[in-house]
Enzyme design. Structure first.
Site, PDB file in Angstrom:
ATOM      1  N   ILE A  45       0.821  -1.218   0.000  1.00 34.16           N
ATOM      2  CA  ILE A  45       0.000   0.000   0.000  1.00 34.16           C
ATOM      3  C   ILE A  45       0.852   1.265   0.000  1.00 34.16           C
ATOM      4  CG2 ILE A  45      -0.281   0.263   2.517  1.00 34.16           C
ATOM      5  CD1 ILE A  45      -3.300   0.776   1.949  1.00 34.16           C
ATOM      6  N   ASP A  62       1.402  -0.726   9.466  1.00 33.81           N
ATOM      7  CA  ASP A  62       1.733   0.487  10.236  1.00 33.81           C
ATOM      8  C   ASP A  62       3.239   0.768  10.157  1.00 33.81           C
ATOM      9  OD1 ASP A  62       1.497   2.602  12.003  1.00 33.81           O
ATOM     10  OD2 ASP A  62       0.972   1.385  13.740  1.00 33.81           O
TER      11      ASP A  62
HETATM   12  N1  AR6 Z   1       0.690  -3.116   2.315  1.00 35.58           N
HETATM   13  C1  AR6 Z   1      -0.541  -3.670   2.354  1.00 35.58           C
HETATM   14  N2  AR6 Z   1      -0.920  -4.550   3.300  1.00 35.58           N
HETATM   15  C2  AR6 Z   1       0.004  -4.885   4.228  1.00 35.58           C
HETATM   16  C3  AR6 Z   1       1.311  -4.358   4.256  1.00 35.58           C
HETATM   17  C4  AR6 Z   1       1.650  -3.429   3.238  1.00 35.58           C
HETATM   18  N3  AR6 Z   1       2.853  -2.854   3.176  1.00 35.58           N
HETATM   19  N4  AR6 Z   1       1.968  -4.910   5.316  1.00 35.58           N
HETATM   20  C5  AR6 Z   1       1.120  -5.753   5.911  1.00 35.58           C
HETATM   21  N5  AR6 Z   1      -0.069  -5.764   5.259  1.00 35.58           N
HETATM   22  P1  AR6 Z   1      -1.501  -5.638  10.381  1.00 35.58           P
HETATM   23  P2  AR6 Z   1      -3.824  -5.216  12.165  1.00 35.58           P
HETATM   24  C6  AR6 Z   1      -1.298  -6.514   5.555  1.00 35.58           C
HETATM   25  O1  AR6 Z   1      -0.920  -6.603  11.339  1.00 35.58           O
HETATM   26  O2  AR6 Z   1      -4.176  -6.635  12.103  1.00 35.58           O
HETATM   27  C7  AR6 Z   1       0.516  -3.028  14.018  1.00 35.58           C
HETATM   28  O3  AR6 Z   1       1.611  -3.333  14.827  1.00 35.58           O
HETATM   29  C8  AR6 Z   1      -1.189  -7.758   6.390  1.00 35.58           C
HETATM   30  O4  AR6 Z   1      -0.803  -8.865   5.576  1.00 35.58           O
HETATM   31  O5  AR6 Z   1      -0.624  -4.637   9.737  1.00 35.58           O
HETATM   32  O6  AR6 Z   1      -4.901  -4.176  12.031  1.00 35.58           O
HETATM   33  C9  AR6 Z   1      -0.262  -1.818  14.530  1.00 35.58           C
HETATM   34  O7  AR6 Z   1       0.579  -0.872  15.155  1.00 35.58           O
HETATM   35  C10 AR6 Z   1      -2.628  -7.904   6.899  1.00 35.58           C
HETATM   36  O8  AR6 Z   1      -3.451  -8.574   5.937  1.00 35.58           O
HETATM   37  O9  AR6 Z   1      -2.704  -4.763  11.088  1.00 35.58           O
HETATM   38  C11 AR6 Z   1      -1.219  -2.437  15.505  1.00 35.58           C
HETATM   39  O10 AR6 Z   1      -0.626  -2.629  16.763  1.00 35.58           O
HETATM   40  C12 AR6 Z   1      -3.119  -6.459   6.999  1.00 35.58           C
HETATM   41  O11 AR6 Z   1      -2.144  -5.673   6.315  1.00 35.58           O
HETATM   42  C13 AR6 Z   1      -1.532  -3.776  14.886  1.00 35.58           C
HETATM   43  O12 AR6 Z   1      -0.404  -4.113  14.083  1.00 35.58           O
HETATM   44  C14 AR6 Z   1      -3.252  -5.945   8.419  1.00 35.58           C
HETATM   45  O13 AR6 Z   1      -2.237  -6.488   9.250  1.00 35.58           O
HETATM   46  C15 AR6 Z   1      -2.739  -3.705  13.985  1.00 35.58           C
HETATM   47  O14 AR6 Z   1      -3.062  -4.991  13.546  1.00 35.58           O
END
Ligand code: AR6
Length: 173
Positions: free
Chosen positions: A18, A41
């Site tokens: 993203i 994030d």
């Molecule tokens: N682009 C698109 N999607 C992504 C990317 C990227 N660069 N990186 C990961 N994903 P998560 P949550 C996907 O864990 O579950 C953080 O530490 C990933 O494969 O990022 O809402 C925050 O600070 C998954 O499908 O977010 C919070 O503490 C999706 O993004 C916590 O994690 C969401 O995974 C939030 O957890």
């Protein structure tokens, strides 16, 4: 109504990082501190640079289901909309309503700031453990309803990190 205005034509799913998208706003799946973390994030903060964290420090955090907006700094996207998805506890602790609220509040912020294109990750589907199928159904339902109600909004993109997630969304679209 022309073809381009139909909600379905303005809603897309793609497999991508993203942080590479040049849209008006990308949405960050943040935590309540808004001070960074892992997953998407961490990727957004790394790509945007330290100015993003500096602006986030001024925001006073964000409640689950709410959203706040910042600049995009070194990202190709102009803005970041930070929202906090629910942690999955089995589905009986208000998770569906809170996740729907993330999409609604993020989209409402985009409208308030005159934005026309936005990209969402799969909020809550990583560290927070929300089942992808159930989360994707909520995401698609909320974004479709939003686009139907906002014919001038140009595009909502679901930016999925892996092929399995893309397949889940493709089935729903
Ligand atoms: N682009 C698109 N999607 C992504 C990317 C990227 N660069 N990186 C990961 N994903 P998560 P949550 C996907 O864990 O579950 C953080 O530490 C990933 O494969 O990022 O809402 C925050 O600070 C998954 O499908 O977010 C919070 O503490 C999706 O993004 C916590 O994690 C969401 O995974 C939030 O957890």
């Amino acid at each position: 109504m022309g073809a381009a205005a139909r909600p379905q034509a303005r809603l897309e799913a793609t497999q991508t990082d993203i942080t590479r998208l040049a849209v008006d706003a990308i949405v960050n799946a943040a935590n309540t501190t808004l001070l960074g973390g892992g997953g998407v994030d961490g990727a957004i903060h790394r790509a945007a640079g330290p100015e993003l964290l500096a602006e986030c420090r001024t925001l006073g955090g964000c409640a689950t289901g709410e959203a706040k907006i910042t600049q995009g700094y070194r990202l190709p996207a102009n803005h970041v909309i930070h929202t906090v998805g629910p942690v999955w506890h089995g589905g009986n602790r208000g998770e569906p309503g809170l996740l729907a609220s993330c999409y609604r509040k993020s989209l409402a912020l985009a409208v308030r700031h005159g934005l026309k294109t936005i990209a969402f990750p799969a909020i809550s589907c990583g560290a927070y453990g929300y089942p992808m199928d159930e989360a994707a159904a909520i995401a698609v339902r909320e974004c479709r309803a939003f686009l139907a109600a906002h014919p001038d909004f140009e595009r909502v993109t679901f930016a999925l990190f892996d092929a399995e997630a893309l397949e889940v969304y493709r089935r729903l679209l």
